[in-house]
Scaffold this motif. Structure first.
Motif, short mmCIF file in Angstrom:
data_model
loop_
_atom_site.label_atom_id
_atom_site.label_comp_id
_atom_site.label_asym_id
_atom_site.label_seq_id
_atom_site.Cartn_x
_atom_site.Cartn_y
_atom_site.Cartn_z
N TYR B 12 -5.35 3.36 -10.23
CA TYR B 12 -5.21 2.02 -10.82
C TYR B 12 -5.81 0.90 -9.99
CZ TYR B 12 -2.07 4.44 -13.97
OH TYR B 12 -1.56 5.31 -14.89
N LEU B 13 -6.12 1.16 -8.72
CA LEU B 13 -6.66 0.09 -7.89
C LEU B 13 -8.14 -0.11 -8.18
CD1 LEU B 13 -5.00 0.85 -4.42
CD2 LEU B 13 -4.35 -0.90 -6.08
N ARG B 14 -8.55 -1.38 -8.24
CA ARG B 14 -9.98 -1.67 -8.38
C ARG B 14 -10.64 -1.36 -7.03
NH1 ARG B 14 -8.94 -6.99 -11.95
NH2 ARG B 14 -9.46 -6.08 -13.97
N THR B 15 -11.75 -0.70 -7.09
CA THR B 15 -12.36 -0.28 -5.83
C THR B 15 -13.65 -1.02 -5.55
OG1 THR B 15 -13.41 1.47 -7.12
CG2 THR B 15 -11.43 2.07 -5.89
N THR B 16 -14.05 -1.92 -6.46
CA THR B 16 -15.36 -2.55 -6.31
C THR B 16 -15.39 -3.69 -5.29
OG1 THR B 16 -14.73 -3.66 -8.35
CG2 THR B 16 -16.43 -1.97 -8.49
N LYS B 17 -14.24 -4.33 -5.05
CA LYS B 17 -14.25 -5.46 -4.13
C LYS B 17 -12.84 -5.75 -3.62
CE LYS B 17 -16.08 -10.07 -3.49
NZ LYS B 17 -16.17 -11.41 -4.03
N LEU B 18 -12.75 -6.59 -2.61
CA LEU B 18 -11.49 -7.22 -2.24
C LEU B 18 -10.48 -6.38 -1.48
CD1 LEU B 18 -10.91 -9.14 -5.52
CD2 LEU B 18 -11.42 -10.17 -3.33
N PHE B 19 -10.91 -5.33 -0.83
CA PHE B 19 -9.96 -4.64 0.04
C PHE B 19 -10.37 -4.83 1.47
CE2 PHE B 19 -9.18 -2.86 -4.05
CZ PHE B 19 -7.80 -2.87 -4.10
N PRO B 20 -9.44 -5.05 2.38
CA PRO B 20 -7.99 -5.05 2.22
C PRO B 20 -7.49 -6.27 1.45
CG PRO B 20 -8.56 -5.78 4.42
CD PRO B 20 -9.83 -5.38 3.76
N SER B 21 -6.21 -6.25 1.08
CA SER B 21 -5.62 -7.33 0.29
C SER B 21 -5.36 -8.56 1.15
CB SER B 21 -4.30 -6.86 -0.31
OG SER B 21 -3.30 -6.86 0.70
N ILE B 22 -4.96 -9.66 0.49
CA ILE B 22 -4.67 -10.88 1.24
C ILE B 22 -3.28 -10.86 1.86
CG2 ILE B 22 -6.17 -12.33 -0.20
CD1 ILE B 22 -3.35 -13.54 -1.18
N TRP B 23 -2.47 -9.85 1.54
CA TRP B 23 -1.08 -9.87 2.01
C TRP B 23 -0.97 -9.57 3.51
CZ3 TRP B 23 -1.08 -6.45 -2.74
CH2 TRP B 23 -1.02 -7.24 -3.88
N CYS B 24 -0.03 -10.23 4.17
CA CYS B 24 0.16 -10.07 5.61
C CYS B 24 0.80 -8.70 5.91
CB CYS B 24 1.11 -11.13 6.16
SG CYS B 24 0.67 -12.82 5.74
N PRO B 25 0.61 -8.18 7.11
CA PRO B 25 1.32 -6.95 7.50
C PRO B 25 2.84 -7.19 7.38
CG PRO B 25 -0.36 -7.52 9.12
CD PRO B 25 -0.28 -8.68 8.17
N GLY B 26 3.54 -6.24 6.79
CA GLY B 26 4.99 -6.36 6.67
C GLY B 26 5.45 -7.00 5.38
N CYS B 27 4.51 -7.50 4.59
CA CYS B 27 4.84 -8.13 3.31
C CYS B 27 5.40 -7.09 2.34
CB CYS B 27 3.58 -8.75 2.71
SG CYS B 27 3.83 -9.45 1.07
N GLY B 28 6.32 -7.51 1.48
CA GLY B 28 6.92 -6.56 0.55
C GLY B 28 6.12 -6.34 -0.73
N ILE B 29 5.12 -7.19 -0.97
CA ILE B 29 4.42 -7.14 -2.26
C ILE B 29 3.66 -5.82 -2.43
CG2 ILE B 29 2.72 -8.27 -3.76
CD1 ILE B 29 3.48 -10.93 -2.42
N GLY B 30 3.05 -5.34 -1.34
CA GLY B 30 2.32 -4.08 -1.42
C GLY B 30 3.24 -2.92 -1.77
#
Lengths: 377, 280
Positions: B12-30
């Motif tokens: 389900y993850l888009r692989t074309t752009k934008l990795f890693p995510s903008i979330w900080c280490p330790g964030c719960g969103i991931g």
């Protein structure tokens, strides 16, 4: 075949929207635009369309944009205070390139102002109201028939350019009744948004096909893509890279500016030999035409340019008129808004006079004639 | 097992752009996103059937990364765009993800009316009790007394209970989980997706960067430990007094009821209008 009907401006806007194939309306009650919502609430469910009253005007335009992304031609209607609230999403529809139409019936302002009287105080809000640089498309009917015709054209422009289009009327046009001859559906030319021709796996959602307007699939048609209010690259993904942002924002302007010549929508009256010319729009254009005729009967060489589109500004038409004018008079029910545009394109060609009124009452032919006589000496 | 789970997410993850995510280490969103995608996978919806809508903030960035029909709207307004989409294409599964500030501060009006209207939208609010992206400011979910960048002398405002707000506004399904309880969270996402009508799922999450530091809650690990120690299931909570429940996180399904959806009412209306037209 034409049908004669007695309609108000607001009703004609609804008829125009329905004739354009609109199937979705979201709105919030506000004087003097509410009749548009009333008629939509009655008509749309009977035709299998959707009417929804939202919690405010921000929500109204948001729902309209959502509906358009799902493939429906969508519209909302409002007035001054509600138009202010919609500015956020006019910006969103501009950057995300979502076709939609906003009918804004001008009333006296600022703030709650004079809710039941006409005004032309929202011209510059229609142009610059949302933050950031973007092109604006604003149409200005001056009769019930034009409410019908220009609402259809608003949908056509929205679909052609993938942009929000504003129909700017005023309380007088909205509430007055006139006999109009409505064309049959086969006489009306409709524009539909371009759909991608390539299969989903080759689809690049925001790639310029050369026209400046990328094809637009609806959600659920197999073309999964990302829509955002952030500046984005060709694939729709957020970007801050100068080499992607610069061409993107310039394309938003270019897709409309390349057609400036086609968008000089206006009408001239008695301009063959006129040296004093009136430039007017909306309800004031009606009074101006009468004043010009009266001045003619008194032997004065006066003409009228009636604007049907306010933005993009009809620069070519106005500057052409300036070549043969000594003076241009711009009467408006505000402190001078479209006159700023006239002055901007003038560049010393002729004298620009303004006639302003902010009691939020209709401008009368007599008032304009008096000013014409004063200028004419 | 871990490998199998990874494979599900990668579908389900888009692989074309934008990795890693903008979330900080330790964030719960991931952690939430992983559970969310596993629940989607189990739900049987195809990627083309799903529309994922968000507002602004850290949570608002979720749709960018996943391969659905995705829409990143304006601050607080995701639910109204979702309403427009769902009414035009009722066959699509419309899901909204928002942060707590997005949902109940700037979007508070839309939130209560979406719950009241009962258009079928799965609404997931990830609550970390603070504004993360903008730099740790006070949110309507921030506890009394907390020092934030906009309450440097302590928060003077009582906080919202998002679930009770949704319940009072008419939400037909209200549930809460926490990112520590990842399996529980995945099951509740699945339940919320199945629900006809407006469903609200609140996910208690952590912002170690802007909340953990200021509240003295420490690292992401310590914040998640706090979630573990203080979460109490709804079944157990019902047997306890108000005093015993103070500072506890009640997790589980809080409301699950049947009310006709907006679409059902609209269908009935349109049918009756057709009949009337036919009778003429």
């Amino acid at each position: 075949m034409t049908n004669a009907e007695l309609l108000s401006g607001n009703e004609a806007c609804v008829k125009g929207a329905l004739a354009a194939g609109c199937t979705f309306f979201a709105g919030y009650p506000i004087t003097p635009s509410s009749e548009i919502a009333h008629m939509m609430a009655y008509e749309l469910p009977r035709r299998g369309g959707i009417f929804i009253q939202m919690e405010d005007e921000i929500a109204s335009l948001g729902a309209v944009i959502g509906a358009s992304l799902a493939g429906a031609k969508s519209v909302t209607a409002t007035s001054g205070p509600g138009f202010s609230l919609m500015q956020e999403h006019i910006g969103f529809a501009s950057i995300a390139e979502v076709p939609c139409v906003v009918i804004s019936v001008m009333r006296g302002g600022p703030s709650t102002g004079v809710p039941t009287h006409p005004s032309q105080g929202d011209v510059m809000q229609a142009r610059w109201g949302t933050h950031g640089d973007r092109p604006a498309v604003v149409l200005a009917p001056s009769s019930v028939a034009e409410c019908f015709g220009l609402t259809i054209e608003a949908f056509n422009l929205a679909e052609r350019y993938r942009t929000p289009v504003i129909v700017l009327t005023d309380e007088m046009i909205a509430h007055m009744r006139e006999k109009v001859f409505l064309p049959s559906s086969d006489e009306i030319k409709l524009v539909e948004r371009l759909k991608p021709a390539e299969p989903p796996e080759w689809f690049v959602p925001y790639r310029d096909p050369g026209t400046g307007v990328p094809p637009m699939p609806a959600f659920g048609e197999g073309y999964r893509y990302h829509v955002t209010g952030l500046c984005h690259d060709e694939r729709g993904y957020p970007t801050t890279r100068a080499d992607e942002v610069e061409p993107f924002v310039r394309r938003l302007f270019r897709k409309i500016s390349q057609d400036f010549d086609k968008l000089q929508w206006s009408e001239t009256y008695y301009t063959e030999d006129s040296t004093l010319n009136v430039v007017a729009f909306g309800s004031v254009a009606r009074a101006a035409l009468r004043a010009v005729r009266d001045a003619r009967s008194k032997g004065m060489k006066v003409g009228l340019l009636k604007l049907l589109i306010l933005f993009p500004f009809v620069r070519r038409k106005v500057t052409q008129l300036m070549e043969s004018s000594t003076t241009i008079l711009v009467p408006e029910i505000n402190m001078g808004q479209i006159s700023r545009e006239v002055k901007r394109v003038n560049q010393g060609k002729c004298r620009i006079e303004t006639l302003n009124k902010v009691a939020h009452e209709p401008m009368t032919p007599h008032e304009i004639l008096e000013k014409i006589e004063e200028i004419y000496g | 097992m871990a490998e199998g789970r990874q494979r599900i997410i990668h579908k389900y993850l888009r692989t074309t752009k934008l990795f890693p995510s903008i979330w900080c280490p330790g964030c719960g969103i991931g952690i939430f996103l992983g559970a969310f995608l596993r629940a989607i996978d189990k739900s049987g919806y195809t990627k083309d059937e799903i529309v994922l809508v968000s507002g602004i903030g850290c949570t608002g960035r979720i749709p960018t990364y996943v391969d659905f029909n995705t829409l990143h709207t304006t601050h607080g307004r995701a639910l109204i765009f979702a309403t427009g989409i769902k009414l035009v294409k009722p066959e699509l599964k419309v899901i909204v993800v928002m942060g707590d500030g997005d949902a109940v501060a700037i979007g508070g009006n839309h939130f209560i009316h979406a719950a009241r209207r009962n258009v079928e939208i799965t609404c997931i609010v990830i609550n970390n009790s603070i504004y993360g992206m903008t730099g740790g400011q006070l949110a309507p979910t921030t506890p009394l007394g907390l020092e934030t960048t906009t309450s440097p002398h302590g928060n003077l405002e009582p906080s919202f209970d998002i679930c009770r707000l949704a319940e009072a506004a008419g939400s037909v399904f209200v549930a809460r989980s926490a990112v520590y309880h990842v399996g529980h969270m995945e099951r509740l996402v699945g339940k919320a997706l199945k629900k006809k009508g407006f469903s609200l799922l609140e996910i208690i999450s952590q912002c170690p960067v802007h909340y953990g530091r200021r509240a003295g809650m420490g690292s992401a690990v310590e914040m998640m430990k706090w979630q573990m120690e203080n979460a109490i299931t709804e079944e157990k909570a019902r047997k306890l007094s108000e005093e015993e429940l103070r500072d506890k996180i009640r997790i589980g399904v809080l409301v699950d009821k049947e009310t006709p959806t907006y679409q059902e009412r609209l269908d009935t209306l349109q049918e009756s209008l057709k009949e009337k037209a036919g009778a003429l």
